[in-house]
Design a protein around this motif. Structure first.
Motif, mmCIF file in Angstrom:
data_model
loop_
_atom_site.group_PDB
_atom_site.id
_atom_site.type_symbol
_atom_site.label_atom_id
_atom_site.label_comp_id
_atom_site.label_asym_id
_atom_site.label_seq_id
_atom_site.Cartn_x
_atom_site.Cartn_y
_atom_site.Cartn_z
ATOM 1 N N SER A 118 40.982 33.656 48.949
ATOM 2 C CA SER A 118 40.187 34.774 48.430
ATOM 3 C C SER A 118 40.964 35.606 47.419
ATOM 4 O O SER A 118 40.368 36.240 46.545
ATOM 5 C CB SER A 118 39.736 35.662 49.597
ATOM 6 O OG SER A 118 40.865 36.193 50.261
ATOM 7 N N THR A 127 38.408 25.892 36.979
ATOM 8 C CA THR A 127 39.772 26.343 37.233
ATOM 9 C C THR A 127 40.657 25.153 37.560
ATOM 10 O O THR A 127 41.278 25.098 38.615
ATOM 11 C CB THR A 127 39.790 27.352 38.388
ATOM 12 O OG1 THR A 127 39.174 26.756 39.515
ATOM 13 C CG2 THR A 127 39.104 28.634 38.019
ATOM 14 N N ARG A 158 40.527 34.806 43.345
ATOM 15 C CA ARG A 158 39.499 35.475 42.525
ATOM 16 C C ARG A 158 39.956 36.861 42.083
ATOM 17 O O ARG A 158 39.674 37.287 40.978
ATOM 18 C CB ARG A 158 38.182 35.588 43.298
ATOM 19 C CG ARG A 158 37.496 34.276 43.473
ATOM 20 C CD ARG A 158 36.878 33.852 42.172
ATOM 21 N NE ARG A 158 36.353 32.513 42.290
ATOM 22 C CZ ARG A 158 36.251 31.682 41.287
ATOM 23 N NH1 ARG A 158 36.622 32.053 40.085
ATOM 24 N NH2 ARG A 158 35.774 30.485 41.462
ATOM 25 N N LYS A 168 40.308 37.862 38.235
ATOM 26 C CA LYS A 168 39.581 39.002 37.659
ATOM 27 C C LYS A 168 40.544 40.006 37.034
ATOM 28 O O LYS A 168 40.262 40.575 35.981
ATOM 29 C CB LYS A 168 38.736 39.690 38.725
ATOM 30 C CG LYS A 168 37.506 38.920 39.119
ATOM 31 C CD LYS A 168 36.721 39.663 40.181
ATOM 32 C CE LYS A 168 35.530 38.864 40.657
ATOM 33 N NZ LYS A 168 34.774 39.572 41.692
ATOM 34 N N GLU A 188 43.370 27.734 44.941
ATOM 35 C CA GLU A 188 42.054 28.067 44.401
ATOM 36 C C GLU A 188 41.050 28.430 45.487
ATOM 37 O O GLU A 188 40.068 29.108 45.233
ATOM 38 C CB GLU A 188 41.526 26.902 43.571
ATOM 39 C CG GLU A 188 42.318 26.657 42.330
ATOM 40 C CD GLU A 188 41.803 25.471 41.549
ATOM 41 O OE1 GLU A 188 40.602 25.145 41.674
ATOM 42 O OE2 GLU A 188 42.588 24.871 40.825
#
Length: 131
Positions: free
Chosen positions: A28, A97, A31, A35, A25
């Motif tokens: 980088s 998350t 994310r 997405k 988590e």
């Protein structure tokens, strides 16, 4: 054609969602995968809505007998997994998350992929029992 596109989009979404459990988590790339998976869910839902609009246009022009098999057989295969993803999985994932919400999101996206593949398989006329 819409169902074939839905199979591709939901498969790519499942691939992106599956990477969420392998990436930490704090990284980088987490994310980016998140997405991508969310975008795939929204695109898949939009494709299901376009498919439903297409079915409604056929209903208005030709009547119930021309869409009966698609509504009774394919609509549950497409709408129920998409509803599970939209209602439960995305809302849990947007709050945080943690591992449980990630797992529920991944499983529901894969169920959406299976529903799309089955709907595509059953929509082909060459697989009917009458041939």
């Amino acid at each position: 054609m819409l169902l074939l596109l839905l199979v591709g989009v939901s498969g790519a979404t499942g691939y992106a969602a599956n990477h969420l459990k392998y990436v930490g988590e704090s990284e980088s790339s987490f994310r980016l995968w998140l997405k991508t998976a969310k975008a795939g869910v929204y695109i898949g839902t939009a494709l299901i809505m376009v498919w439903a609009l297409d079915i409604m246009i056929i209903f208005v022009n030709y009547g119930w007998l021309f869409i009966m098999d698609r509504v009774l057989n394919l609509l549950p295969l497409l709408s129920l997994p998409a509803a599970i993803v939209l209602i439960f999985a995305l809302s849990n994932l947007s709050r945080g998350t943690n591992k449980k919400s990630l797992l529920f999101f991944i499983v529901s996206v894969h169920v959406m992929t299976v529903g799309a593949v089955l709907a595509f398989f059953f929509s082909n006329d060459r697989h009917s029992c009458n041939s």
